[in-house]
Scaffold this motif. Structure first.
Motif, mmCIF file in Angstrom:
data_model
loop_
_atom_site.group_PDB
_atom_site.id
_atom_site.type_symbol
_atom_site.label_atom_id
_atom_site.label_comp_id
_atom_site.label_asym_id
_atom_site.label_seq_id
_atom_site.Cartn_x
_atom_site.Cartn_y
_atom_site.Cartn_z
ATOM 1 N N ARG A 44 0.852 -1.196 0.000
ATOM 2 C CA ARG A 44 0.000 0.000 0.000
ATOM 3 C C ARG A 44 0.890 1.250 0.000
ATOM 4 O O ARG A 44 1.285 1.730 1.057
ATOM 5 N N ASN A 46 2.079 4.924 0.173
ATOM 6 C CA ASN A 46 1.512 6.115 0.813
ATOM 7 C C ASN A 46 2.521 7.248 0.683
ATOM 8 O O ASN A 46 3.599 7.206 1.285
ATOM 9 N N PRO A 49 3.707 13.093 3.608
ATOM 10 C CA PRO A 49 2.865 14.302 3.619
ATOM 11 C C PRO A 49 3.554 15.551 3.098
ATOM 12 O O PRO A 49 2.882 16.499 2.689
ATOM 13 N N PRO A 87 -2.543 10.702 -6.585
ATOM 14 C CA PRO A 87 -3.616 10.793 -5.585
ATOM 15 C C PRO A 87 -4.120 9.443 -5.105
ATOM 16 O O PRO A 87 -4.720 9.358 -4.025
ATOM 17 N N ASP A 90 -2.430 6.818 -1.312
ATOM 18 C CA ASP A 90 -2.715 7.446 -0.018
ATOM 19 C C ASP A 90 -2.690 6.448 1.128
ATOM 20 O O ASP A 90 -3.154 6.740 2.231
ATOM 21 N N THR A 92 -4.405 3.735 1.412
ATOM 22 C CA THR A 92 -5.639 2.958 1.541
ATOM 23 C C THR A 92 -5.788 1.941 0.419
ATOM 24 O O THR A 92 -6.636 1.064 0.502
ATOM 25 N N GLU A 128 5.921 7.406 2.679
ATOM 26 C CA GLU A 128 5.939 7.652 4.121
ATOM 27 C C GLU A 128 6.919 6.718 4.824
ATOM 28 O O GLU A 128 7.584 7.114 5.775
#
Length: 721
Positions: A44, A46, A49, A87, A90, A92, A128
Motif C-alpha cells: 500500500r 503512501n 505528507p 492521488p 494514499d 488505503t 511515508e
C-alpha cells in the motif's frame, strides 16, 4: 534492504511459491500473513505528507509534472499519466487496487507503469515509509578512506568539490541582507546603475587611455584572478538567493573547473518547482549581479582614470561584459539558454536539438523527406550553437592570452620551480578541455569496440550462448527445442546504440525483433502534434518487436536508448523461417497469433509480450453463444472479460442499461474482491472474448514488479540545473 532491482526477484519468487504451495491448515494464518506482507501487489504505497507535486502546461504540448522530496531535495519529472496515479497512493489502496482503478478510468491495463512508478517513489524516499539503501551503507562502511580523502578522490574524478550545507548560509544571507535587493525600488536602482556603468565603460574605452593588449604585470594578473573568483561567487549567490526568495532551497554548492575557468556553482534543481516567470528571474539574477559589479568597476575607471588600479579594473570590466555576453546568448547551455527555453516553453530544447541533428537530420536529407517548422528551427538552432561554441572558445582563449600573458611569461622565465607551477596551473585550468578530448577518444574507442564485438560475435560461440539463453527465457519462446534455439542464436546480430538513439521508429515497417543484452530503453508513443507518451521502460532480458513481426504491422511506438545499450537483433527472415519450421512445436506459432490477437484489444494494447504470455497462461479465449448469461446479477464475481467480437447487453433489475461491443470489457471489479455482480451481462450475438480470473491477475501484478526496470538516475526523471 538491498538494491530493489536485485532483491525484488526473490520476493516475487517467494510470493509465487506461497501461492502455489500453501502450508497445512494449522499454519495457514501465519503463511497467509507472510504472503500478504511480501506480495508486491498487496503493498500500500503512501506518499509522504511533505511531498510536493506541481503540473506544468506547455504551449507546444508535452506537458509534464514535477515531484519534489523536500527532505532530500530529490526531484522527478513525471508524465501526465503518472502524475494522475499519485492521488491514489494514499495508503488505503494496494498496488492491485491502483491498477484496477486506473484501468477503470483509462481502459489500459498499466501493469509495468504502476509497478515501476511505485518502485521509483520508494527508492527516491517519496513514500511515508523511509527507504534504507543498505547496499550503499555497507559500501561506505567498507571504504577505509577518510572524508578528506573521499573529497580528494571526488575532485580528481569530477574536477569539482561539493558542499551540502550551503542552504543555511544562503537563507541567512537572504534574511539579513539580500532580501532588500528584491524591493522594486532597489532593483530598479541596481538596473539603472548597471546601465550607467556600461555607459561609463564605453566612455573610458573611447578615450583611448586603456588597452587590452600588452603585457600585464604579475600582480595585476593575480588581482584579476581574485576578482574573477569574487565575480563567479556573486553570480552563483544571486541564483541561490532567488531560490530563497521563492521559498525554495539550495541542495549543494561548491567549486569546479568549467570550460577552463575556475568557478563556483550552486545545485539549484529545487528551482524546477518554480513557475516559469520565477525561473526566468532566477536565470537573470546571475548576469544582473555581474552587470552591477561591472558597473562599479567601470564607474571607478571613468571617475578616476589616472588611478593605479584603473587599468586593472578596466580589463576586469571588459572580461565581465564578455562573460555576461556569453552567458546570455542562448546557444550555450548557460543562463541565456534557460531563459529562452522558458520563454518558448521547450524545457528540453538542447537535448531535442542534439538528438535531431545526430539521429534524424541526415536520414531526412537522404530520403528527401519534408521538414516541419519545428525541425527547421531545431536545425537552425543546432547549427548556430555549434558555430557559436567555436567562436566562444576562440574568444575566451584570445582574452585569456592577452590578459594573463604577462603572468604566463613571468612564470615560464622564472626557473624550473615556476615552470612546474605553470604546468600544474595549466593542467588545472585546462582540465575540462583535456577531459573533453578524453571523452571524444573514449567515444571513438567505444564505437571501434562495438564494431570489433560485432565481428567477434560472428566468430565466437560464447556470445551466441548468451543470446540463446536470453531468448529461451522469453515466455513465448520457452517451448523451442534446443536445435531450433541453436539455429536462431546462430543468426542473431549484436548491435550497439548510444544514449538517445532510436532503435525502431513509430510507423516504420517491422523488419526485426530485439532482445536487450545490456542497458535501458524507453518505449514512447508519439502523437502527430509532436507530443510523446512514455509507455514503459525495458531492461536486460526483455524483448520488443516480435508481435509486430507476427502481425506484419507498422511499429506502434518508438523505442530509444536511455543509456548506451547493446541489443540482440533477429531479422524478419530468420523469424519467418522459425515459424515455418515449427511443425514439431505446434503450439509455438498459435501462441504468437493468440498474443497478437490479444494485443488488438484496447485493454491489453500496451502490455509487453511476456505480460501477454502471462495472460495466455492464466486466462483464455472463450466463445459464448447468443442468449447465454455470461454474468448474473447478484452472483459472486470471479473473472474479467474483454470482448474481441460480438455484442452483449447489460441488464440491471430487468432493464437494459448498456450495450457492449468489440473492445469493451466488464467484470473488472471481480479482479479485486468477491462482490455480487451489480448487473447481468447477456450475449446477444456470438461472442469471442478473453476471460481472466483473479488468480491470473494477481500473478500478472507480481510479475510486473519482478521484471520492471528502474530508470537510471538522471535519465528523463531526475532534473538538475
Amino acid at each position: 534492504m538491498s538494491d530493489p532491482a536485485r532483491s525484488r526477484g526473490l520476493w516475487v519468487a517467494l510470493a509465487d511459491r506461497i501461492a502455489d504451495e500453501p502450508l497445512d491448515e494449522g499454519n495457514e494464518s501465519l503463511w497467509d500473513n507472510l504472503g500478504e506482507r511480501i506480495d508486491p501487489a498487496e503493498f500500500r504505497p503512501n506518499l509522504a505528507p511533505d511531498v510536493e507535486l506541481k503540473e506544468f502546461k506547455l504551449r507546444w504540448g508535452n506537458d509534464y509534472a514535477m515531484l519534489a522530496n523536500p527532505r532530500d531535495l530529490v526531484h522527478y519529472r513525471l508524465e501526465p499519466g503518472e502524475a494522475e496515479l499519485l492521488p491514489l497512493m494514499d495508503g488505503t489502496r494496494t498496488v492491485k487496487d491502483i491498477v484496477v482503478e486506473r484501468f477503470q478510468e483509462s481502459g489500459d491495463l498499466e501493469l509495468s507503469g504502476v509497478a515501476d512508478l511505485v518502485r521509483q517513489l520508494n527508492v527516491g524516499n517519496f513514500l511515508e515509509r523511509p527507504y534504507v539503501n543498505v547496499e550503499e551503507m555497507v559500501k561506505d562502511a567498507l571504504d577505509p578512506a577518510t572524508p578528506a580523502q573521499r573529497k580528494t578522490r571526488e575532485f580528481v574524478r569530477t574536477l569539482s568539490i561539493e558542499w551540502f550545507g550551503a542552504d543555511r548560509l544562503v537563507q541567512w544571507a537572504y534574511r539579513n541582507v539580500l532580501k532588500w535587493f528584491f524591493n522594486p525600488w532597489v532593483t530598479g536602482a541596481g538596473v539603472l546603475f548597471a546601465v550607467v556603468g556600461f555607459a561609463a565603460f564605453l566612455s573610458a574605452h573611447a578615450s583611448g587611455r586603456f588597452q587590452l593588449t600588452g603585457e600585464s604585470a604579475v600582480a595585476a594578473s593575480l588581482i584579476l584572478l581574485g576578482l574573477d573568483y569574487i565575480l563567479t561567487f556573486t553570480h552563483e549567490l544571486a541564483h541561490a538567493v532567488v531560490l530563497a526568495h521563492y521559498d525554495r532551497h539550495v541542495k549543494s554548492a561548491g567549486f569546479m573547473i568549467y570550460f577552463g575557468s575556475p568557478t563556483f556553482f550552486v545545485e539549484s534543481s529545487d528551482g524546477l518547482m518554480m513557475d516559469r516567470g520565477q525561473r526566468i528571474v532566477q536565470s537573470l539574477a546571475g548576469p544582473l549581479s555581474e552587470m552591477m559589479i561591472a558597473g562599479v568597476a567601470s564607474s571607478y575607471v571613468w571617475l578616476f582614470p589616472h588611478s593605479a588600479i584603473s587599468g586593472v579594473l578596466f580589463k576586469f570590466a571588459l572580461l565581465n561584459y564578455l562573460i555576461i555576453f556569453l552567458n546570455l546568448v542562448p546557444l550555450l547551455e548557460l543562463d541565456g539558454y534557460w531563459i529562452l527555453a522558458d520563454l518558448i516553453q521547450v524545457p528540453d530544447l538542447r537535448p531535442r536539438t542534439m538528438a535531431f541533428l545526430r539521429d534524424d537530420l541526415l536520414r531526412k536529407i537522404g530520403k528527401r523527406e519534408h521538414f516541419t517548422k519545428q525541425e527547421v528551427g531545431l536545425t537552425l538552432y543546432g547549427t548556430l550553437g555549434v558555430a557559436f561554441s567555436i567562436f566562444a572558445f576562440y574568444t575566451s582563449f584570445f582574452f585569456w592570452k592577452q590578459i594573463f600573458g604577462g603572468l604566463v611569461t613571468h612564470l615560464w622565465n622564472g626557473g624550473p620551480a615556476t615552470r612546474i607551477l605553470l604546468i600544474a596551473v595549466a593542467l588545472f585550468i585546462t582540465g575540462p578541455i583535456l577531459r573533453a578530448g578524453i571523452n571524444v577518444v573514449r567515444s571513438l574507442s567505444r564505437r571501434l569496440r562495438a564494431i570489433w564485438r560485432q565481428i567477434r560475435f560472428r566468430l565466437e560461440t560464447r556470445w551466441r550462448v548468451e543470446a540463446a539463453g536470453l531468448i529461451d527465457a522469453l515466455p513465448m519462446f520457452s517451448e523451442l527445442p534446443d536445435e531450433a534455439l541453436s539455429d536462431l542464436a546462430g543468426r542473431v546480430r549484436l548491435r550497439s546504440f548510444a544514449a538517445g538513439k532510436p532503435v525502431v521508429r513509430q510507423g516504420e515497417r517491422a523488419d526485426a525483433f530485439y532482445v536487450i543484452r545490456r542497458g535501458t530503453l524507453q518505449v514512447v508513443e508519439e502523437s502527430p502534434g509532436g507530443d510523446e507518451r512514455v509507455l514503459r521502460v525495458l531492461g536486460r532480458g526483455e524483448s520488443f518487436g516480435e508481435l509486430g513481426l507476427a502481425q506484419a504491422a507498422p511499429r506502434g511506438a518508438t523505442v530509444k536508448a536511455l543509456e548506451p545499450s547493446e541489443i540482440f537483433e533477429i531479422d524478419k527472415g530468420t523469424f519467418d523461417r522459425l515459424l515455418a519450421d515449427m511443425i514439431h512445436v505446434p503450439t509455438f506459432a498459435p501462441t504468437f497469433q493468440e498474443a497478437a490477437e490479444l494485443r488488438e484489444l484496447p485493454s491489453f494494447s500496451h502490455l509487453e509480450p511476456d505480460e501477454l504470455s502471462e495472460l495466455l497462461d492464466h486466462g483464455g479465449w472463450v466463445t459464448i453463444p447468443p442468449g447465454e448469461v455470461i454474468l448474473e446479477q447478484g452472483a459472486p464475481g470471479d473473472a474479467f472479460y474483454a470482448i474481441r467480437s460480438g455484442k452483449a447487453e447489460v441488464d440491471k433489475d430487468g432493464e437494459l442499461v448498456a450495450m457492449l461491443g468489440p473492445g469493451d470489457y466488464f467484470g473488472e471489479v471481480a479482479l479485486l474482491m468477491d462482490v455480487p455482480r451489480t448487473a447481468s451481462v447477456i450475449a446477444r450475438t456470438p461472442i469471442r472474448a478473453y476471460r481472466l480470473d483473479r488468480e491470473g491477475f494477481d500473478r500478472l501484478v507480481r510479475r510486473a514488479f519482478g521484471k520492471g526496470t528502474l530508470k537510471p538516475a538522471g535519465v528523463d526523471r531526475a532534473w538538475q540545473h
